[in-house]
Design an enzyme around this catalytic site. Sequence first.
Site, PDB file in Angstrom:
ATOM      1  N   HIS A  84       1.582   4.354  -3.032  1.00 14.54           N
ATOM      2  CA  HIS A  84       1.525   5.823  -3.026  1.00 14.54           C
ATOM      3  C   HIS A  84       2.644   6.476  -3.691  1.00 14.54           C
ATOM      4  CE1 HIS A  84      -1.885   6.661  -0.756  1.00 14.54           C
ATOM      5  NE2 HIS A  84      -1.234   6.019   0.736  1.00 14.54           N
ATOM      6  N   GLU A 142      -5.931   6.886  -1.360  1.00 15.89           N
ATOM      7  CA  GLU A 142      -5.871   5.595  -0.355  1.00 15.89           C
ATOM      8  C   GLU A 142      -6.601   4.361  -0.979  1.00 15.89           C
ATOM      9  OE1 GLU A 142      -4.530   5.585   2.421  1.00 15.89           O
ATOM     10  OE2 GLU A 142      -3.671   7.432   1.977  1.00 15.89           O
ATOM     11  N   HIS A 145       0.872  -1.108  -0.005  1.00 19.45           N
ATOM     12  CA  HIS A 145      -0.068  -0.079   0.066  1.00 19.45           C
ATOM     13  C   HIS A 145       0.795   1.433   0.052  1.00 19.45           C
ATOM     14  CE1 HIS A 145      -3.349   2.601   1.735  1.00 19.45           C
ATOM     15  NE2 HIS A 145      -2.370   3.344   2.149  1.00 19.45           N
ATOM     16  N   GLU A 146       1.681   1.221   0.859  1.00 18.23           N
ATOM     17  CA  GLU A 146       2.597   2.530   0.955  1.00 18.23           C
ATOM     18  C   GLU A 146       3.390   2.925  -0.083  1.00 18.23           C
ATOM     19  OE1 GLU A 146       2.621   4.776   3.235  1.00 18.23           O
ATOM     20  OE2 GLU A 146       1.258   3.526   4.723  1.00 18.23           O
TER      21      GLU A 146
HETATM   22 ZN   LIG Z   1      -2.169   5.236   2.594  1.00 14.71          ZN
END
Ligand SMILES: [Zn+2]
Length: 417
Positions: A281, A357, A277-278
């Site tokens: 980004h 997100e 997830h990170e």
């Molecule tokens: Zn995030």
Amino acid sequence: MLQEIFASPVEDKIFYAVLVFSWTVYIWEAYLACRQRKIYRTTMHVPTELGKIMDSETFEKSRLYQLDKSNFGFWSGLYSEAEGTLILLLGGIPFLWKVSGILTARFGFGPEYEISQSLVFLMLATLFSAFTGLPWSLYNTFVIEEKHGFNQQILVTIYADYIAPLFDKFTPLPDGELKSEIESMSKSICFPLTKIYVVEGSKRSSHSNAYFYGFFKNKRIVLFDTLLEDYSPLNKPGEKEPGTGEENEVAGNESKTKPKNKKQGCSNPEVLAVLGHELGHWKLGHTVKNIVISQMNSFLCFFLFAVLIGRKELFVAFGFHDTQPTLIGLMIIFQFIFSPYNELLSFCLTVLSRRFEFQADAFARNMGRSSELYSALIKLNKDNLGFPVADWLFSMWHYSHPPLLERLRALTGPKQD
Ligand SMILES: [Zn+2]
């Protein structure tokens, strides 16, 4: 009445436009709060996704607390909107400015000392708002939060968010399975990883579990030890039995009175999903986009401010007929004139941040880590769930980070790119 306004000079139009806009926003947010209150009143059961981590007692406690808080918010919000309107209509700002002038003159500073008059004005305004806001915050602290026993949690959160990080201790992640898996995952998406650290600090809120920093080709990943199941500062070799679910007291967890007998952290595949997830980004350019937007916004604000500060009618609109103090100009422009822009901007930023997100979650999902991310999210959020159900419109307007339930549903829902 309306005809009068349309025929009125531009100063009056500015003044009434500001008032009308402020009430429009107020009514809109009151409507959203009302929708959310309905959720608090009618949602009686823990959502099935969260059945394993939230018992019905905690759920009910949190529901009643939020309901009380929201009802209180209705009255305090109505009060402050009415107070603000009265201040504007009765000319409270020019009055306070005049009083500050009289006070500074008493001490031998004439009107040429605008800075001292501004300081006195700021002091008086702060005193006034503290005085009128005091009953509300006392009621909130001593009646609502006392009744539900929630106020201590705020202190804990402040400690965890602002104080504890000052004492963070970074240690390199030891060689092993996790390290090599992180390295190969970084390589697979061309993330220029140079070092992996672990922060030792078991007493933190679970807002953030992993992040990266560094410029260009020199990125470091930081993992919080609370994220890692197999990591403990007291490293006990031989006790690593991932996935057995055995009762394992994690060091530094002594503050809770009732025994915690679940493993705290995530398994290696779950850690990788969170990192996915990170890194999403990063790969999708979210960090850069955020920086660009905030730079453009500050540039635009300064530019508009420079254009507007010379406009006499803005001052006249708020009762300043023959002076144009800089402080008052700042207040009028940033607080009143910019308010439609600020509302629009903050809405767009919320929408964008939510989108980012969901995109980062989808990125991890496309790496094939969807089910690990699902279970990791559940583990990581179980201690700060609050009330987990939100009205969709309320959530869209207020939450720049989608609530857990929405993320879980998006992860299991149909894929969208
Ligand atoms: Zn995030």
